[in-house]
Design a protein around this motif. Structure first.
Motif, PDB file in Angstrom:
ATOM      1  N   PRO A 113     -45.070 -31.227 -13.590  1.00 54.90           N
ATOM      2  CA  PRO A 113     -44.172 -31.122 -12.436  1.00 54.90           C
ATOM      3  C   PRO A 113     -42.698 -31.393 -12.745  1.00 54.90           C
ATOM      4  CG  PRO A 113     -45.553 -33.074 -12.263  1.00 54.90           C
ATOM      5  CD  PRO A 113     -46.046 -32.297 -13.437  1.00 54.90           C
ATOM      6  N   GLU A 114     -42.406 -32.039 -13.864  1.00 55.87           N
ATOM      7  CA  GLU A 114     -41.021 -32.345 -14.232  1.00 55.87           C
ATOM      8  C   GLU A 114     -40.412 -31.290 -15.148  1.00 55.87           C
ATOM      9  OE1 GLU A 114     -39.579 -34.970 -12.721  1.00 55.87           O
ATOM     10  OE2 GLU A 114     -41.522 -35.247 -11.744  1.00 55.87           O
ATOM     11  N   ASP A 115     -41.179 -30.303 -15.537  1.00 56.64           N
ATOM     12  CA  ASP A 115     -40.697 -29.289 -16.473  1.00 56.64           C
ATOM     13  C   ASP A 115     -39.732 -28.322 -15.797  1.00 56.64           C
ATOM     14  OD1 ASP A 115     -42.158 -30.340 -18.602  1.00 56.64           O
ATOM     15  OD2 ASP A 115     -43.936 -29.185 -18.067  1.00 56.64           O
ATOM     16  N   ASP A 116     -38.847 -27.739 -16.611  1.00 60.81           N
ATOM     17  CA  ASP A 116     -37.860 -26.795 -16.099  1.00 60.81           C
ATOM     18  C   ASP A 116     -37.524 -25.781 -17.194  1.00 60.81           C
ATOM     19  OD1 ASP A 116     -36.172 -28.153 -17.901  1.00 60.81           O
ATOM     20  OD2 ASP A 116     -35.137 -29.269 -16.326  1.00 60.81           O
ATOM     21  N   GLY A 117     -36.533 -24.966 -16.939  1.00 66.35           N
ATOM     22  CA  GLY A 117     -36.143 -23.932 -17.891  1.00 66.35           C
ATOM     23  C   GLY A 117     -35.709 -24.480 -19.232  1.00 66.35           C
ATOM     24  N   GLU A 118     -35.048 -25.616 -19.227  1.00 63.93           N
ATOM     25  CA  GLU A 118     -34.607 -26.238 -20.478  1.00 63.93           C
ATOM     26  C   GLU A 118     -35.817 -26.684 -21.304  1.00 63.93           C
ATOM     27  OE1 GLU A 118     -32.119 -30.187 -21.613  1.00 63.93           O
ATOM     28  OE2 GLU A 118     -31.200 -28.885 -20.100  1.00 63.93           O
ATOM     29  N   THR A 119     -36.812 -27.231 -20.625  1.00 65.76           N
ATOM     30  CA  THR A 119     -38.041 -27.646 -21.296  1.00 65.76           C
ATOM     31  C   THR A 119     -38.705 -26.436 -21.955  1.00 65.76           C
ATOM     32  OG1 THR A 119     -38.344 -29.264 -19.514  1.00 65.76           O
ATOM     33  CG2 THR A 119     -40.192 -28.934 -20.982  1.00 65.76           C
ATOM     34  N   CYS A 120     -38.735 -25.325 -21.232  1.00 69.84           N
ATOM     35  CA  CYS A 120     -39.316 -24.071 -21.735  1.00 69.84           C
ATOM     36  C   CYS A 120     -38.632 -23.636 -23.023  1.00 69.84           C
ATOM     37  CB  CYS A 120     -39.113 -22.967 -20.700  1.00 69.84           C
ATOM     38  SG  CYS A 120     -40.572 -22.523 -19.819  1.00 69.84           S
ATOM     39  N   ALA A 121     -37.326 -23.575 -22.978  1.00 68.82           N
ATOM     40  CA  ALA A 121     -36.560 -23.121 -24.140  1.00 68.82           C
ATOM     41  C   ALA A 121     -36.783 -24.035 -25.335  1.00 68.82           C
ATOM     42  CB  ALA A 121     -35.074 -23.049 -23.788  1.00 68.82           C
ATOM     43  N   LEU A 174     -39.947 -16.439 -26.090  1.00 66.47           N
ATOM     44  CA  LEU A 174     -40.504 -15.963 -27.363  1.00 66.47           C
ATOM     45  C   LEU A 174     -40.148 -14.503 -27.607  1.00 66.47           C
ATOM     46  CD1 LEU A 174     -44.030 -17.649 -27.181  1.00 66.47           C
ATOM     47  CD2 LEU A 174     -42.071 -18.374 -28.579  1.00 66.47           C
ATOM     48  N   ARG A 175     -40.221 -13.682 -26.561  1.00 65.37           N
ATOM     49  CA  ARG A 175     -39.850 -12.259 -26.703  1.00 65.37           C
ATOM     50  C   ARG A 175     -38.385 -12.125 -27.098  1.00 65.37           C
ATOM     51  NH1 ARG A 175     -42.933 -11.840 -21.657  1.00 65.37           N
ATOM     52  NH2 ARG A 175     -44.984 -11.034 -22.203  1.00 65.37           N
ATOM     53  N   ALA A 176     -37.531 -12.958 -26.536  1.00 65.26           N
ATOM     54  CA  ALA A 176     -36.099 -12.910 -26.847  1.00 65.26           C
ATOM     55  C   ALA A 176     -35.835 -13.238 -28.314  1.00 65.26           C
ATOM     56  CB  ALA A 176     -35.328 -13.866 -25.936  1.00 65.26           C
ATOM     57  N   LYS A 177     -36.758 -13.945 -28.941  1.00 61.12           N
ATOM     58  CA  LYS A 177     -36.643 -14.258 -30.366  1.00 61.12           C
ATOM     59  C   LYS A 177     -37.221 -13.132 -31.228  1.00 61.12           C
ATOM     60  CE  LYS A 177     -37.002 -19.230 -29.527  1.00 61.12           C
ATOM     61  NZ  LYS A 177     -35.573 -19.434 -29.556  1.00 61.12           N
ATOM     62  N   GLY A 178     -37.720 -12.072 -30.587  1.00 64.89           N
ATOM     63  CA  GLY A 178     -38.213 -10.912 -31.307  1.00 64.89           C
ATOM     64  C   GLY A 178     -39.712 -10.872 -31.530  1.00 64.89           C
ATOM     65  N   ALA A 214     -41.839 -21.712 -32.291  1.00 65.83           N
ATOM     66  CA  ALA A 214     -41.426 -20.550 -33.078  1.00 65.83           C
ATOM     67  C   ALA A 214     -40.973 -20.930 -34.485  1.00 65.83           C
ATOM     68  CB  ALA A 214     -40.313 -19.794 -32.360  1.00 65.83           C
ATOM     69  N   ASN A 215     -40.548 -22.159 -34.674  1.00 72.23           N
ATOM     70  CA  ASN A 215     -39.992 -22.557 -35.963  1.00 72.23           C
ATOM     71  C   ASN A 215     -40.866 -23.495 -36.781  1.00 72.23           C
ATOM     72  OD1 ASN A 215     -37.385 -21.159 -36.098  1.00 72.23           O
ATOM     73  ND2 ASN A 215     -37.025 -22.252 -34.198  1.00 72.23           N
ATOM     74  N   VAL A 216     -42.021 -23.894 -36.237  1.00 71.16           N
ATOM     75  CA  VAL A 216     -42.893 -24.775 -37.010  1.00 71.16           C
ATOM     76  C   VAL A 216     -43.424 -24.008 -38.217  1.00 71.16           C
ATOM     77  CG1 VAL A 216     -45.027 -24.287 -35.708  1.00 71.16           C
ATOM     78  CG2 VAL A 216     -44.735 -26.497 -36.842  1.00 71.16           C
ATOM     79  N   ARG A 217     -43.458 -24.685 -39.359  1.00 68.74           N
ATOM     80  CA  ARG A 217     -43.839 -24.017 -40.610  1.00 68.74           C
ATOM     81  C   ARG A 217     -45.259 -24.424 -41.006  1.00 68.74           C
ATOM     82  NH1 ARG A 217     -38.841 -24.896 -44.573  1.00 68.74           N
ATOM     83  NH2 ARG A 217     -40.187 -26.671 -44.960  1.00 68.74           N
ATOM     84  N   PRO A 228     -43.627 -19.343 -12.782  1.00 70.28           N
ATOM     85  CA  PRO A 228     -42.346 -18.861 -13.330  1.00 70.28           C
ATOM     86  C   PRO A 228     -42.011 -19.471 -14.695  1.00 70.28           C
ATOM     87  CG  PRO A 228     -42.087 -19.501 -11.027  1.00 70.28           C
ATOM     88  CD  PRO A 228     -43.450 -19.937 -11.452  1.00 70.28           C
ATOM     89  N   LEU A 229     -42.401 -20.725 -14.921  1.00 68.87           N
ATOM     90  CA  LEU A 229     -42.122 -21.341 -16.218  1.00 68.87           C
ATOM     91  C   LEU A 229     -43.025 -20.766 -17.312  1.00 68.87           C
ATOM     92  CD1 LEU A 229     -41.432 -25.044 -15.229  1.00 68.87           C
ATOM     93  CD2 LEU A 229     -39.784 -23.277 -15.893  1.00 68.87           C
ATOM     94  N   TYR A 230     -44.250 -20.429 -16.969  1.00 70.64           N
ATOM     95  CA  TYR A 230     -45.145 -19.733 -17.898  1.00 70.64           C
ATOM     96  C   TYR A 230     -44.523 -18.399 -18.311  1.00 70.64           C
ATOM     97  CZ  TYR A 230     -49.354 -16.903 -19.034  1.00 70.64           C
ATOM     98  OH  TYR A 230     -50.277 -16.055 -19.604  1.00 70.64           O
ATOM     99  N   GLU A 231     -44.025 -17.654 -17.333  1.00 70.81           N
ATOM    100  CA  GLU A 231     -43.375 -16.367 -17.611  1.00 70.81           C
ATOM    101  C   GLU A 231     -42.113 -16.569 -18.440  1.00 70.81           C
ATOM    102  OE1 GLU A 231     -44.586 -13.400 -17.028  1.00 70.81           O
ATOM    103  OE2 GLU A 231     -46.290 -14.049 -15.805  1.00 70.81           O
ATOM    104  N   GLN A 232     -41.336 -17.605 -18.129  1.00 65.66           N
ATOM    105  CA  GLN A 232     -40.106 -17.866 -18.880  1.00 65.66           C
ATOM    106  C   GLN A 232     -40.421 -18.234 -20.325  1.00 65.66           C
ATOM    107  OE1 GLN A 232     -37.333 -20.826 -17.389  1.00 65.66           O
ATOM    108  NE2 GLN A 232     -36.328 -20.909 -19.403  1.00 65.66           N
TER     109      GLN A 232
END
Length: 147
Positions: free
Chosen positions: A35-43, A112-116, A50-53, A103-107
């Motif tokens: 419930p406390e998550d937002d767009g910044e949390t998503c990003a 990830l799509r924006a990163k290609g 995306a960057n974990v090796r 909406p946060l699931y979609e974001q």
């Protein structure tokens, strides 16, 4: 947000017996939203995952990220990651309500799509059957309250 991320050789999700999304090499992401998550949390979470090796390099060491191996994502909404397990029957009051979570699931997927990346997915709120061929196995738990 919480995410269980499994490195897979392949993964798919079925809804009503039909494949809704499928990937070859990459990550199966079970995504829980609080419930406390937002767009910044998503990003932030999308960036971390995306960057974990954890993909092997020529020497067999986990030294490559998903983009370095041409991997894809299969993202599944998973409110049960916020289960309260103090009693025998789990409670889910700690999960975000659908009007915030969807909406946060979609974001998250859009980040990830924006990163290609190619991103396959389930359907928010649907009864889904998820199958995967784990690679390793390598499974990681991400919690934005900790990372």
């Amino acid at each position: 947000m919480k995410a269980v991320v499994t490195r897979v050789k392949s993964a798919a999700v079925r809804i009503d017996g039909k494949v809704n999304g499928a990937i070859e090499q990459g990550f199966l992401v079970l995504l829980g939203i609080g419930p406390e998550d937002d767009g910044e949390t998503c990003a932030h979470l999308a960036e971390k995952i995306a960057n974990v090796r954890v993909f092997s390099d020529e020497a067999g060491k986990m030294n490559r990220s998903i983009d370095q191996v041409g991997g894809s994502f299969l993202v599944i909404s998973q409110f049960t990651l916020y289960a309260d397990l103090k009693k025998r029957r789990p409670g889910f009051s700690h999960a975000a309500k659908p009007d915030l979570a969807e909406p946060l699931y979609e974001q998250f997927m859009q980040e990830l799509r924006a990163k290609g990346f190619a991103v396959a997915h389930g359907e928010f709120g649907a009864d889904m059957q998820v199958e995967s061929i784990n690679d390793g196995p390598v499974t990681l738990l991400f919690d934005t309250e900790e990372v």
